[in-house]
Write a protein that holds these residues in place. Sequence first.
Motif, PDB file in Angstrom:
ATOM      1  N   VAL A  36       0.819  -1.214   0.000  1.00  0.00           N
ATOM      2  CA  VAL A  36       0.000   0.000   0.000  1.00  0.00           C
ATOM      3  C   VAL A  36       0.854   1.266   0.000  1.00  0.00           C
ATOM      4  O   VAL A  36       0.316   2.365   0.005  1.00  0.00           O
ATOM      5  N   GLY A  37       2.165   1.110  -0.004  1.00  0.00           N
ATOM      6  CA  GLY A  37       3.055   2.259  -0.035  1.00  0.00           C
ATOM      7  C   GLY A  37       4.459   1.825  -0.397  1.00  0.00           C
ATOM      8  O   GLY A  37       4.791   0.643  -0.358  1.00  0.00           O
ATOM      9  N   ARG A  38       5.267   2.848  -0.761  1.00  0.00           N
ATOM     10  CA  ARG A  38       6.625   2.522  -1.196  1.00  0.00           C
ATOM     11  C   ARG A  38       7.574   3.691  -0.993  1.00  0.00           C
ATOM     12  O   ARG A  38       7.163   4.846  -0.961  1.00  0.00           O
ATOM     13  N   VAL A  39       8.852   3.348  -0.878  1.00  0.00           N
ATOM     14  CA  VAL A  39       9.946   4.299  -0.900  1.00  0.00           C
ATOM     15  C   VAL A  39      10.899   3.793  -1.977  1.00  0.00           C
ATOM     16  O   VAL A  39      11.319   2.638  -1.941  1.00  0.00           O
ATOM     17  N   ASP A  40      11.223   4.659  -2.941  1.00  0.00           N
ATOM     18  CA  ASP A  40      12.130   4.288  -4.018  1.00  0.00           C
ATOM     19  C   ASP A  40      13.483   4.949  -3.801  1.00  0.00           C
ATOM     20  O   ASP A  40      13.565   6.090  -3.326  1.00  0.00           O
ATOM     21  N   PHE A  41      14.531   4.228  -4.192  1.00  0.00           N
ATOM     22  CA  PHE A  41      15.888   4.727  -4.010  1.00  0.00           C
ATOM     23  C   PHE A  41      16.806   4.211  -5.112  1.00  0.00           C
ATOM     24  O   PHE A  41      16.482   3.255  -5.813  1.00  0.00           O
ATOM     25  N   VAL A  42      17.953   4.865  -5.209  1.00  0.00           N
ATOM     26  CA  VAL A  42      19.034   4.430  -6.089  1.00  0.00           C
ATOM     27  C   VAL A  42      20.281   4.343  -5.224  1.00  0.00           C
ATOM     28  O   VAL A  42      20.610   5.289  -4.505  1.00  0.00           O
ATOM     29  N   ASP A  43      20.961   3.215  -5.277  1.00  0.00           N
ATOM     30  CA  ASP A  43      22.248   3.106  -4.594  1.00  0.00           C
ATOM     31  C   ASP A  43      23.307   3.742  -5.488  1.00  0.00           C
ATOM     32  O   ASP A  43      23.344   3.486  -6.703  1.00  0.00           O
ATOM     33  N   SER A  44      24.143   4.566  -4.903  1.00  0.00           N
ATOM     34  CA  SER A  44      25.166   5.270  -5.671  1.00  0.00           C
ATOM     35  C   SER A  44      26.126   4.279  -6.324  1.00  0.00           C
ATOM     36  O   SER A  44      26.676   3.416  -5.644  1.00  0.00           O
ATOM     37  N   PRO A  45      26.349   4.410  -7.629  1.00  0.00           N
ATOM     38  CA  PRO A  45      27.312   3.534  -8.285  1.00  0.00           C
ATOM     39  C   PRO A  45      28.757   3.981  -8.049  1.00  0.00           C
ATOM     40  O   PRO A  45      29.691   3.208  -8.258  1.00  0.00           O
ATOM     41  N   LYS A  46      28.925   5.220  -7.573  1.00  0.00           N
ATOM     42  CA  LYS A  46      30.275   5.765  -7.394  1.00  0.00           C
ATOM     43  C   LYS A  46      30.768   5.710  -5.957  1.00  0.00           C
ATOM     44  O   LYS A  46      31.957   5.615  -5.719  1.00  0.00           O
ATOM     45  N   GLU A  57       5.515   7.248  -1.348  1.00  0.00           N
ATOM     46  CA  GLU A  57       4.074   7.387  -1.555  1.00  0.00           C
ATOM     47  C   GLU A  57       3.317   6.297  -0.802  1.00  0.00           C
ATOM     48  O   GLU A  57       3.838   5.212  -0.582  1.00  0.00           O
ATOM     49  N   VAL A  58       2.093   6.644  -0.405  1.00  0.00           N
ATOM     50  CA  VAL A  58       1.162   5.708   0.218  1.00  0.00           C
ATOM     51  C   VAL A  58      -0.160   5.877  -0.510  1.00  0.00           C
ATOM     52  O   VAL A  58      -0.582   7.003  -0.797  1.00  0.00           O
ATOM     53  N   ASP A  59      -0.817   4.765  -0.826  1.00  0.00           N
ATOM     54  CA  ASP A  59      -2.117   4.824  -1.490  1.00  0.00           C
ATOM     55  C   ASP A  59      -3.058   5.726  -0.698  1.00  0.00           C
ATOM     56  O   ASP A  59      -3.141   5.609   0.538  1.00  0.00           O
ATOM     57  N   ARG A  60      -3.776   6.591  -1.399  1.00  0.00           N
ATOM     58  CA  ARG A  60      -4.667   7.569  -0.745  1.00  0.00           C
ATOM     59  C   ARG A  60      -5.659   6.938   0.212  1.00  0.00           C
ATOM     60  O   ARG A  60      -5.951   7.487   1.265  1.00  0.00           O
ATOM     61  N   PHE A  62      -5.329   4.733   2.196  1.00  0.00           N
ATOM     62  CA  PHE A  62      -4.709   4.345   3.460  1.00  0.00           C
ATOM     63  C   PHE A  62      -4.067   5.536   4.164  1.00  0.00           C
ATOM     64  O   PHE A  62      -3.319   5.369   5.130  1.00  0.00           O
ATOM     65  N   GLY A  63      -4.360   6.739   3.693  1.00  0.00           N
ATOM     66  CA  GLY A  63      -3.841   7.951   4.313  1.00  0.00           C
ATOM     67  C   GLY A  63      -4.329   8.106   5.741  1.00  0.00           C
ATOM     68  O   GLY A  63      -5.399   7.625   6.105  1.00  0.00           O
ATOM     69  N   GLY A  64      -3.539   8.777   6.562  1.00  0.00           N
ATOM     70  CA  GLY A  64      -3.923   9.040   7.947  1.00  0.00           C
ATOM     71  C   GLY A  64      -3.616   7.912   8.911  1.00  0.00           C
ATOM     72  O   GLY A  64      -3.890   8.027  10.104  1.00  0.00           O
ATOM     73  N   ARG A  65      -3.047   6.827   8.392  1.00  0.00           N
ATOM     74  CA  ARG A  65      -2.742   5.681   9.267  1.00  0.00           C
ATOM     75  C   ARG A  65      -1.279   5.674   9.727  1.00  0.00           C
ATOM     76  O   ARG A  65      -0.868   4.748  10.416  1.00  0.00           O
ATOM     77  N   GLY A  66      -0.529   6.696   9.340  1.00  0.00           N
ATOM     78  CA  GLY A  66       0.865   6.777   9.771  1.00  0.00           C
ATOM     79  C   GLY A  66       1.812   5.903   8.969  1.00  0.00           C
ATOM     80  O   GLY A  66       2.939   5.660   9.402  1.00  0.00           O
ATOM     81  N   LEU A  67       1.382   5.438   7.805  1.00  0.00           N
ATOM     82  CA  LEU A  67       2.199   4.505   7.030  1.00  0.00           C
ATOM     83  C   LEU A  67       3.450   5.153   6.440  1.00  0.00           C
ATOM     84  O   LEU A  67       4.515   4.536   6.424  1.00  0.00           O
ATOM     85  N   ALA A  68       3.337   6.393   5.976  1.00  0.00           N
ATOM     86  CA  ALA A  68       4.514   7.071   5.427  1.00  0.00           C
ATOM     87  C   ALA A  68       5.577   7.248   6.513  1.00  0.00           C
ATOM     88  O   ALA A  68       6.764   7.002   6.280  1.00  0.00           O
ATOM     89  N   GLY A  69       5.152   7.639   7.700  1.00  0.00           N
ATOM     90  CA  GLY A  69       6.094   7.789   8.809  1.00  0.00           C
ATOM     91  C   GLY A  69       6.751   6.479   9.193  1.00  0.00           C
ATOM     92  O   GLY A  69       7.951   6.428   9.470  1.00  0.00           O
ATOM     93  N   LEU A  70       5.954   5.406   9.208  1.00  0.00           N
ATOM     94  CA  LEU A  70       6.528   4.082   9.485  1.00  0.00           C
ATOM     95  C   LEU A  70       7.583   3.717   8.445  1.00  0.00           C
ATOM     96  O   LEU A  70       8.653   3.222   8.785  1.00  0.00           O
ATOM     97  N   LEU A  71       7.268   3.971   7.189  1.00  0.00           N
ATOM     98  CA  LEU A  71       8.215   3.671   6.117  1.00  0.00           C
ATOM     99  C   LEU A  71       9.519   4.445   6.296  1.00  0.00           C
ATOM    100  O   LEU A  71      10.605   3.864   6.221  1.00  0.00           O
ATOM    101  N   VAL A  72       9.405   5.738   6.519  1.00  0.00           N
ATOM    102  CA  VAL A  72      10.599   6.571   6.697  1.00  0.00           C
ATOM    103  C   VAL A  72      11.444   6.029   7.844  1.00  0.00           C
ATOM    104  O   VAL A  72      12.656   5.832   7.708  1.00  0.00           O
ATOM    105  N   ARG A  73      10.819   5.782   8.977  1.00  0.00           N
ATOM    106  CA  ARG A  73      11.573   5.310  10.139  1.00  0.00           C
ATOM    107  C   ARG A  73      12.216   3.945   9.887  1.00  0.00           C
ATOM    108  O   ARG A  73      13.347   3.693  10.312  1.00  0.00           O
ATOM    109  N   GLU A  74      11.515   3.058   9.178  1.00  0.00           N
ATOM    110  CA  GLU A  74      12.081   1.733   8.900  1.00  0.00           C
ATOM    111  C   GLU A  74      13.231   1.796   7.894  1.00  0.00           C
ATOM    112  O   GLU A  74      14.212   1.073   8.024  1.00  0.00           O
ATOM    113  N   VAL A  75      13.114   2.659   6.898  1.00  0.00           N
ATOM    114  CA  VAL A  75      14.227   2.840   5.950  1.00  0.00           C
ATOM    115  C   VAL A  75      15.441   3.383   6.691  1.00  0.00           C
ATOM    116  O   VAL A  75      16.571   2.909   6.490  1.00  0.00           O
ATOM    117  N   LEU A  76      15.229   4.351   7.561  1.00  0.00           N
ATOM    118  CA  LEU A  76      16.345   4.914   8.325  1.00  0.00           C
ATOM    119  C   LEU A  76      16.938   3.877   9.282  1.00  0.00           C
ATOM    120  O   LEU A  76      18.161   3.781   9.413  1.00  0.00           O
TER     121      LEU A  76
END
Length: 134
Positions: A36-46, A57-60, A62-76
Amino acid sequence: MTQKLYDNTGAPVSVRLSKTRPIGTYTINLAEGSPVGRVDFVDSPKVDGERIVFHTEVDREFGGRGLAGLLVREVLADSIRTSVTIVPVCPLFAGHLKRHGDEFVAGGGKFRPPTPADIALVRRATKPHVSSPR
């Protein structure tokens, strides 16, 4: 990487990592496995160990459930576990690190501001592949 978490409603969700080239993705999934949501990234080749985070992004519905914040914290948190430096091109990540960067660094995290070369790398990675006419 699969991490069991709970959103603001108490519903279980999980975060998964898919490292593909050139774009990798962390997804947040409902209990039955639907993403229901995603974080996209590129690993530096250099520079080994740098992850340029450029989209969240999080599917609309499912907004308001704190999913974007969870994603950010888990990626970090994953970047701390794997000793990866975060380069936040994504405004959501940049804002989070502006507010909580000291805590992230105190917990062992590393980040740096993006450069024009980082943004150019993201543009190249996300540019649609154009096949030659036949």
